[in-house]
Design a protein around this motif. Structure first.
Motif, mmCIF file in Angstrom:
data_model
loop_
_atom_site.group_PDB
_atom_site.id
_atom_site.type_symbol
_atom_site.label_atom_id
_atom_site.label_comp_id
_atom_site.label_asym_id
_atom_site.label_seq_id
_atom_site.Cartn_x
_atom_site.Cartn_y
_atom_site.Cartn_z
ATOM 1 N N ALA A 132 0.839 -1.204 0.000
ATOM 2 C CA ALA A 132 0.000 0.000 0.000
ATOM 3 C C ALA A 132 0.875 1.256 0.000
ATOM 4 O O ALA A 132 0.594 2.220 -0.726
ATOM 5 C CB ALA A 132 -0.931 -0.011 1.215
ATOM 6 N N ALA A 133 1.927 1.247 0.788
ATOM 7 C CA ALA A 133 2.822 2.414 0.844
ATOM 8 C C ALA A 133 3.488 2.640 -0.500
ATOM 9 O O ALA A 133 3.566 3.786 -0.972
ATOM 10 C CB ALA A 133 3.869 2.219 1.944
ATOM 11 N N TYR A 134 3.959 1.582 -1.139
ATOM 12 C CA TYR A 134 4.626 1.742 -2.427
ATOM 13 C C TYR A 134 3.643 2.193 -3.503
ATOM 14 O O TYR A 134 4.000 2.987 -4.380
ATOM 15 C CB TYR A 134 5.351 0.463 -2.823
ATOM 16 N N ALA A 135 2.406 1.730 -3.431
ATOM 17 C CA ALA A 135 1.378 2.202 -4.369
ATOM 18 C C ALA A 135 1.117 3.688 -4.140
ATOM 19 O O ALA A 135 0.968 4.466 -5.096
ATOM 20 C CB ALA A 135 0.096 1.389 -4.209
ATOM 21 N N ALA A 136 1.070 4.097 -2.875
ATOM 22 C CA ALA A 136 0.862 5.507 -2.555
ATOM 23 C C ALA A 136 2.028 6.355 -3.063
ATOM 24 O O ALA A 136 1.814 7.450 -3.606
ATOM 25 C CB ALA A 136 0.687 5.690 -1.046
ATOM 26 N N LEU A 137 3.248 5.865 -2.899
ATOM 27 C CA LEU A 137 4.418 6.601 -3.393
ATOM 28 C C LEU A 137 4.356 6.750 -4.916
ATOM 29 O O LEU A 137 4.663 7.824 -5.452
ATOM 30 C CB LEU A 137 5.712 5.904 -2.973
ATOM 31 N N ASP A 138 3.935 5.684 -5.609
ATOM 32 C CA ASP A 138 3.782 5.759 -7.067
ATOM 33 C C ASP A 138 2.734 6.802 -7.437
ATOM 34 O O ASP A 138 2.914 7.572 -8.381
ATOM 35 C CB ASP A 138 3.394 4.396 -7.647
ATOM 36 N N TRP A 139 1.629 6.833 -6.686
ATOM 37 C CA TRP A 139 0.573 7.811 -6.946
ATOM 38 C C TRP A 139 1.101 9.229 -6.736
ATOM 39 O O TRP A 139 0.856 10.114 -7.552
ATOM 40 C CB TRP A 139 -0.642 7.537 -6.051
ATOM 41 N N VAL A 140 1.839 9.451 -5.657
ATOM 42 C CA VAL A 140 2.394 10.779 -5.394
ATOM 43 C C VAL A 140 3.358 11.181 -6.513
ATOM 44 O O VAL A 140 3.341 12.326 -6.974
ATOM 45 C CB VAL A 140 3.083 10.857 -4.010
ATOM 46 N N ASP A 141 4.160 10.241 -6.990
ATOM 47 C CA ASP A 141 5.057 10.547 -8.105
ATOM 48 C C ASP A 141 4.266 10.930 -9.350
ATOM 49 O O ASP A 141 4.678 11.803 -10.110
ATOM 50 C CB ASP A 141 5.979 9.361 -8.411
ATOM 51 N N MET A 142 3.117 10.306 -9.547
ATOM 52 C CA MET A 142 2.299 10.583 -10.721
ATOM 53 C C MET A 142 1.659 11.980 -10.645
ATOM 54 O O MET A 142 1.686 12.735 -11.615
ATOM 55 C CB MET A 142 1.198 9.521 -10.858
ATOM 56 N N VAL A 143 1.106 12.346 -9.488
ATOM 57 C CA VAL A 143 0.402 13.634 -9.380
ATOM 58 C C VAL A 143 1.311 14.764 -8.925
ATOM 59 O O VAL A 143 0.991 15.928 -9.121
ATOM 60 C CB VAL A 143 -0.827 13.548 -8.441
ATOM 61 N N GLY A 144 2.411 14.442 -8.284
ATOM 62 C CA GLY A 144 3.319 15.458 -7.755
ATOM 63 C C GLY A 144 3.069 15.692 -6.274
ATOM 64 O O GLY A 144 1.949 15.553 -5.784
ATOM 65 N N ILE A 145 4.116 16.063 -5.580
ATOM 66 C CA ILE A 145 4.035 16.254 -4.124
ATOM 67 C C ILE A 145 3.090 17.403 -3.777
ATOM 68 O O ILE A 145 2.291 17.300 -2.855
ATOM 69 C CB ILE A 145 5.439 16.469 -3.532
ATOM 70 N N ALA A 146 3.157 18.496 -4.532
ATOM 71 C CA ALA A 146 2.293 19.650 -4.239
ATOM 72 C C ALA A 146 0.818 19.290 -4.397
ATOM 73 O O ALA A 146 -0.007 19.646 -3.545
ATOM 74 C CB ALA A 146 2.657 20.827 -5.131
ATOM 75 N N ALA A 147 0.469 18.584 -5.467
ATOM 76 C CA ALA A 147 -0.929 18.178 -5.681
ATOM 77 C C ALA A 147 -1.359 17.189 -4.613
ATOM 78 O O ALA A 147 -2.491 17.256 -4.120
ATOM 79 C CB ALA A 147 -1.102 17.577 -7.070
ATOM 80 N N ALA A 148 -0.474 16.276 -4.240
ATOM 81 C CA ALA A 148 -0.800 15.312 -3.187
ATOM 82 C C ALA A 148 -1.055 16.029 -1.870
ATOM 83 O O ALA A 148 -1.996 15.700 -1.143
ATOM 84 C CB ALA A 148 0.321 14.286 -3.032
ATOM 85 N N ARG A 149 -0.242 17.019 -1.551
ATOM 86 C CA ARG A 149 -0.401 17.792 -0.311
ATOM 87 C C ARG A 149 -1.784 18.446 -0.266
ATOM 88 O O ARG A 149 -2.410 18.529 0.780
ATOM 89 C CB ARG A 149 0.682 18.855 -0.199
ATOM 90 N N GLU A 150 -2.253 18.916 -1.404
ATOM 91 C CA GLU A 150 -3.556 19.591 -1.483
ATOM 92 C C GLU A 150 -4.707 18.613 -1.584
ATOM 93 O O GLU A 150 -5.866 19.030 -1.591
ATOM 94 C CB GLU A 150 -3.574 20.546 -2.680
ATOM 95 N N GLY A 151 -4.423 17.318 -1.676
ATOM 96 C CA GLY A 151 -5.482 16.322 -1.783
ATOM 97 C C GLY A 151 -6.104 16.255 -3.160
ATOM 98 O O GLY A 151 -7.249 15.821 -3.310
ATOM 99 N N CYS A 152 -5.358 16.688 -4.157
ATOM 100 C CA CYS A 152 -5.853 16.660 -5.539
ATOM 101 C C CYS A 152 -5.575 15.292 -6.143
ATOM 102 O O CYS A 152 -4.465 14.790 -6.069
ATOM 103 C CB CYS A 152 -5.157 17.717 -6.392
ATOM 104 N N GLY A 153 -6.577 14.718 -6.723
ATOM 105 C CA GLY A 153 -6.412 13.406 -7.359
ATOM 106 C C GLY A 153 -6.016 13.536 -8.800
ATOM 107 O O GLY A 153 -5.697 14.619 -9.297
ATOM 108 N N GLN A 154 -6.069 12.444 -9.497
ATOM 109 C CA GLN A 154 -5.673 12.370 -10.890
ATOM 110 C C GLN A 154 -6.541 13.297 -11.746
ATOM 111 O O GLN A 154 -6.060 13.907 -12.694
ATOM 112 C CB GLN A 154 -5.833 10.929 -11.358
ATOM 113 N N ALA A 155 -7.804 13.413 -11.432
ATOM 114 C CA ALA A 155 -8.717 14.242 -12.224
ATOM 115 C C ALA A 155 -8.253 15.697 -12.257
ATOM 116 O O ALA A 155 -8.474 16.403 -13.236
ATOM 117 C CB ALA A 155 -10.132 14.155 -11.674
#
Length: 158
Positions: A132-155
């Motif tokens: 789960a952690a590695y999947a989350a890290l992959d997701w953060v890499d995909m959206v970017g740290i700033a977008a992840a911090r703001e809770g912005c998803g792929q959309a």
């Protein structure tokens, strides 16, 4: 114009983990200094004939100086750790269908827990938490740290 280097999510969270370890180490050092300061041997010999430290305030002065330096350093480290916690909150907000993601990242990288320990804490296996952690890290890499911090998803990226 200087080149902007983007770090990976793993590098970002490893830096937060290192910051938390430094915080813990500095606080332990301060506690140790305070303990040594409180334990003083008493001597009954004439002034000037004692052994060891003859200035009873030296340890206190050293601790105060060290504490001042450490407090300045702790502020920056604590901000780094709090930012990582904010990214974890964003991961949770943007990924309600993946409830382990934010918890796994925060408990491992910020709370310094091992995978098996996190698994026991969350009621699953350590391997499930690690995945789960590695999947989350992959997701953060995909959206970017700033977008992840703001809770912005792929959309939000499209």
């Amino acid at each position: 114009m200087p080149e902007v280097v983007e770090i990976t999510s793993r590098e970002y969270f490893e830096a937060a983990r290192a910051a938390q370890r430094l915080i813990d180490g500095r606080l332990t050092a301060l506690r140790s200094m305070r303990a040594r300061e409180g334990v003083r041997g008493q001597t009954y010999e004439a002034i000037g004939r004692g052994t060891g430290a003859s200035d009873p305030t030296r340890a206190t002065d050293e601790r105060i100086d060290a504490e001042s330096r450490i407090r300045a350093e702790l502020g920056a480290l604590e901000r780094e750790v709090e930012d990582a916690r904010a990214v974890c909150r964003g991961i949770r907000a943007a990924n309600p269908s993946h409830p382990l993601w934010g918890d796994a990242i925060e408990l491992h990288y910020v709370e310094l827990m091992g995978w098996a320990e996190i698994g026991r804490y969350l009621g699953c296996t350590g391997e499930a938490v690690r995945r789960a952690a590695y999947a989350a890290l992959d997701w953060v890499d995909m959206v970017g740290i700033a977008a992840a911090r703001e809770g912005c998803g792929q959309a939000a990226l499209f």
